[in-house]
Scaffold this active site. Structure first.
Site, PDB file in Angstrom:
ATOM      1  N   ASP A  53       0.868  -1.169   0.000  1.00 25.48           N
ATOM      2  CA  ASP A  53       0.000   0.000   0.000  1.00 25.48           C
ATOM      3  C   ASP A  53       0.917   1.236   0.000  1.00 25.48           C
ATOM      4  O   ASP A  53       1.572   1.524   0.996  1.00 25.48           O
ATOM      5  CB  ASP A  53      -0.853  -0.046   1.274  1.00 25.48           C
ATOM      6  CG  ASP A  53      -2.155   0.705   1.148  1.00 25.48           C
ATOM      7  OD1 ASP A  53      -2.169   1.739   0.461  1.00 25.48           O
ATOM      8  OD2 ASP A  53      -3.152   0.271   1.753  1.00 25.48           O
TER       9      ASP A  53
ATOM     10  N   ASP B 276      -2.716   4.886  -2.290  1.00 27.18           N
ATOM     11  CA  ASP B 276      -3.596   5.653  -1.406  1.00 27.18           C
ATOM     12  C   ASP B 276      -3.874   7.032  -2.009  1.00 27.18           C
ATOM     13  O   ASP B 276      -2.958   7.684  -2.516  1.00 27.18           O
ATOM     14  CB  ASP B 276      -2.862   5.793  -0.053  1.00 27.18           C
ATOM     15  CG  ASP B 276      -3.749   6.273   1.063  1.00 27.18           C
ATOM     16  OD1 ASP B 276      -4.748   5.606   1.347  1.00 27.18           O
ATOM     17  OD2 ASP B 276      -3.434   7.333   1.652  1.00 27.18           O
TER      18      ASP B 276
ATOM     19  N   HIS C 279     -11.097  -1.307   4.371  1.00 26.46           N
ATOM     20  CA  HIS C 279     -10.860  -0.916   5.763  1.00 26.46           C
ATOM     21  C   HIS C 279     -11.464   0.448   6.105  1.00 26.46           C
ATOM     22  O   HIS C 279     -11.336   0.893   7.238  1.00 26.46           O
ATOM     23  CB  HIS C 279      -9.351  -0.899   6.004  1.00 26.46           C
ATOM     24  CG  HIS C 279      -8.654   0.066   5.097  1.00 26.46           C
ATOM     25  ND1 HIS C 279      -8.565  -0.132   3.728  1.00 26.46           N
ATOM     26  CD2 HIS C 279      -8.067   1.252   5.339  1.00 26.46           C
ATOM     27  CE1 HIS C 279      -7.949   0.888   3.180  1.00 26.46           C
ATOM     28  NE2 HIS C 279      -7.634   1.744   4.130  1.00 26.46           N
ATOM     29  N   ASP C 280     -12.053   1.130   5.145  1.00 21.15           N
ATOM     30  CA  ASP C 280     -12.608   2.471   5.397  1.00 21.15           C
ATOM     31  C   ASP C 280     -14.136   2.500   5.444  1.00 21.15           C
ATOM     32  O   ASP C 280     -14.714   3.537   5.762  1.00 21.15           O
ATOM     33  CB  ASP C 280     -12.155   3.449   4.295  1.00 21.15           C
ATOM     34  CG  ASP C 280     -10.669   3.748   4.368  1.00 21.15           C
ATOM     35  OD1 ASP C 280     -10.119   3.748   5.483  1.00 21.15           O
ATOM     36  OD2 ASP C 280     -10.060   3.974   3.304  1.00 21.15           O
TER      37      ASP C 280
ATOM     38  N   GLU D  59      -6.638   3.951  -5.265  1.00 24.05           N
ATOM     39  CA  GLU D  59      -7.784   4.334  -4.438  1.00 24.05           C
ATOM     40  C   GLU D  59      -8.332   5.606  -5.072  1.00 24.05           C
ATOM     41  O   GLU D  59      -7.988   6.719  -4.679  1.00 24.05           O
ATOM     42  CB  GLU D  59      -7.378   4.590  -2.983  1.00 24.05           C
ATOM     43  CG  GLU D  59      -8.597   4.825  -2.111  1.00 24.05           C
ATOM     44  CD  GLU D  59      -8.375   5.762  -0.935  1.00 24.05           C
ATOM     45  OE1 GLU D  59      -9.208   5.769  -0.020  1.00 24.05           O
ATOM     46  OE2 GLU D  59      -7.384   6.532  -0.921  1.00 24.05           O
TER      47      GLU D  59
HETATM   48  C1  NOJ Z   1      -7.232   6.373   2.472  1.00 24.81           C
HETATM   49  C2  NOJ Z   1      -6.992   5.196   3.349  1.00 24.81           C
HETATM   50  O1  NOJ Z   1      -7.652   4.076   2.829  1.00 24.81           O
HETATM   51  C3  NOJ Z   1      -7.463   5.584   4.722  1.00 24.81           C
HETATM   52  O2  NOJ Z   1      -7.515   4.479   5.593  1.00 24.81           O
HETATM   53  C4  NOJ Z   1      -6.554   6.664   5.241  1.00 24.81           C
HETATM   54  O3  NOJ Z   1      -7.032   7.138   6.468  1.00 24.81           O
HETATM   55  C5  NOJ Z   1      -6.477   7.840   4.266  1.00 24.81           C
HETATM   56  N1  NOJ Z   1      -6.364   7.438   2.910  1.00 24.81           N
HETATM   57  C6  NOJ Z   1      -5.283   8.694   4.568  1.00 24.81           C
HETATM   58  O4  NOJ Z   1      -4.112   8.005   4.223  1.00 24.81           O
END
Ligand code: NOJ
Length: 527
Positions: A99, A201, A327-328, A265
């Protein structure tokens, strides 16, 4: 389309390393734990693993605040452990993706420690600094995605630095060639070490408006993410200039050979913008996560047009990627299926039969629901810093339920894991022994994909179906019929044999012209 490409034809699996498997009994998952569980992933039929951040980090945002892009977090193990994971995964035909977090570093990264030392520090202009407005307030109206203004005043040097997330995550300045060169070297470093690619990311947001213009106000019909911060991040993210960086990384990645992959992402809210991250189809990201799909409701009238439009918009040679969570966001068995096992099975059948690379989030294969994390165990900065009531993302990040035994097969019995266990009813050990389980269904669907070119690379064509149903043909001779409704439905022009049904009692049955599907039931028919 004959030749197999692992990331196009295969299935990817996202591991949140702190929560996958704890090999040393400290309550935190680690890389040796992942090594110990590779047989599960091989048995399931996984082709690639994406590991959430593995780098040294003070964990202000659980690894997304990187302090060394070439290291491994001591909580997770050592660089040797990572090498061993890559080698042992490779023996099982599984590639490993890291990542990459290029938007920001940790404020404890040596670059930022140097940068904030003085206005003429060597790394000062690796970050986005700006003088205060005349009244001392922040330079513009940009808001952090976590909470409050995106600017923090550095008292010592008298300027503000930008942080689109936590104040301990200062944003890098992607207009600076030294930053671009350094990241080229980081990618190359990991490619040389056997890493098969990266999830990137904030891939849509790393380049900022050069003039730091104010973001426009959010409109009433904007998505909740924009309404929450009161603005659309038109100047703080979403700049067209980001495509230069993506093209550069694609060139570098292709030059390293070995079928590597970049997955972005790309958290954008319309499919037209999403399609731009594929560039001309072969010169930017290989895969761009589809958050329009993830954010939609689990119903046919919403999802089927999203899939059709994605198919339509992607440039030639571009390849879709589908996932139901990460995970978000709230886990899909809770968000989409509301705990209904029939819906869990149907959603997995959808994910694994669409045209495009499916990505499973760890636990999806057993239908792991969102955990209810008590207030005193919350550690996600989104919840800690956010407005009261914002629950944060911990409930999607709890330990993998390997079994219902004490320790859940995740850690040693009696050890309290870093995040509490959720409901362990759906777990790997029990489901492996059950031919009717969600896990067996997922494994069988993956095996069917592997065996049938139709499901891997065959064209997607939506078929006529009554309201509430969703049916499509894949390739020449595979039909998927899904009933996303509370009542029985009948689908015409369905012919073949049930290769896999969400109701396993249907497997093997012949269908000649019409199929009756129960509420939330689905089948894959092969000729
Ligand atoms: C996206 C990530 O998936 C998330 O978990 C993170 O908090 C933010 N970017 C900042 O890196």
């Amino acid at each position: 389309m004959a030749e197999r490409v692992w990331w196009r034809d295969g299935v990817l699996y996202q591991v949140y390393p702190r929560s996958f498997a704890d090999s040393d009994g400290d309550g935190v998952g680690d890389l040796r734990g992942v090594i110990d569980r590779l047989d599960h992933l091989a048995w399931l039929g996984i082709d690639g693993l994406w590991l959430n951040p593995t780098f040294p980090s003070p964990n202000a945002d659980w690894g997304f605040d990187v302090a060394d892009y070439r290291g491994v977090h001591p909580d997770l193990g050592t660089p040797d452990d990572l090498d061993e994971l890559v080698a042992k995964a490779g023996e099982r035909g599984i590639r490993v993706l890291l990542d990459l977090v290029p938007n920001h570093t940790s404020d404890e990264h040596p670059w930022f420690v140097d940068a904030r030392g003085s206005r003429d520090a060597a790394h000062r202009d690796w970050y986005v600094w700006s003088d205060p407005a005349p009244d001392g307030s922040p330079p513009n109206n940009w808001q952090s995605i976590f909470a409050g203004p995106a600017w923090e005043l550095d008292e010592r040097t008298g300027q503000y630095y930008l942080h689109l997330f936590h104040r301990k995550q200062p944003d890098l300045d992607w207009w600076n060639d030294a930053v671009r060169d350094e990241f080229d070297a980081i990618l190359g470093y990991w490619y040389e070490r056997g890493i098969a690619g990266f999830r990137i990311d904030v891939a849509h947001g790393i380049v900022k408006d050069r003039e730091l213009r104010d973001n426009p106000a959010a409109r009433e019909d904007d998505v909740v993410q924009y309404r929450r911060i009161g603005q659309r991040p038109e100047f703080s993210m979403l700049r067209p200039d980001v495509h230069d960086v993506l093209r550069r990384w694609r060139r570098l990645t292709d030059d390293h050979g070995g079928e590597r992959v970049l997955i972005g992402e790309t958290w954008v809210h319309d499919l037209e913008t999403l399609a731009t991250f594929y560039g001309g189809g072969v010169d930017e990201l290989h895969l761009a996560f589809n958050f329009v799909f993830i954010s939609a409701g689990f119903d046919a009238p919403t999802l089927a047009p999203i899939v059709a439009r994605t198919e339509e918009l992607l440039p030639q040679h571009a390849w879709p990627v589908w996932t139901m969570g990460n995970h978000d966001v709230t886990r899909f068995p809770t968000r989409w299926a509301e705990g209904d096992g029939r819906k869990v099975r149907l959603a997995l059948m959808l994910l694994l039969t669409l045209r495009g690379t499916p990505v499973l989030y760890y636990g999806d294969e057993v239908g792991m629901p969102q955990a209810d994390v008590p207030d005193d165990r919350i550690v996600d900065p989104v919840a800690v810093l956010g407005q009261p009531g914002r629950r944060g993302r911990d409930g999607a990040r709890t330990p993998m339920p390997w079994s219902a035994e004490p320790g859940a097969g995740f850690t040693e019995p009696g050890v309290e894991p870093w995040l509490p266990f959720g409901d362990l009813t759906a777990n790997v050990a029990d489901q492996r022994a059950d031919p009717g389980s969600v896990l067996t269904l997922v494994r069988d669907l993956i095996a069917l994909r592997r065996a049938r070119a139709d499901l891997r690379t065959g064209a997607y064509a939506q078929l006529d179906a009554p309201a509430g149903a969703w049916a499509y043909r894949r390739g020449e001779a595979t039909i998927v019929a899904l009933n996303l409704s509370d009542g029985p439905l009948s689908i015409a022009d369905a012919r073949g044999r049930v290769a896999v049904g969400t109701d396993r009692a249907r497997d093997g049955a012949g269908v000649d012209g019409r199929i009756e599907l129960g509420a939330w039931e689905g089948v894959v028919l092969t000729a």
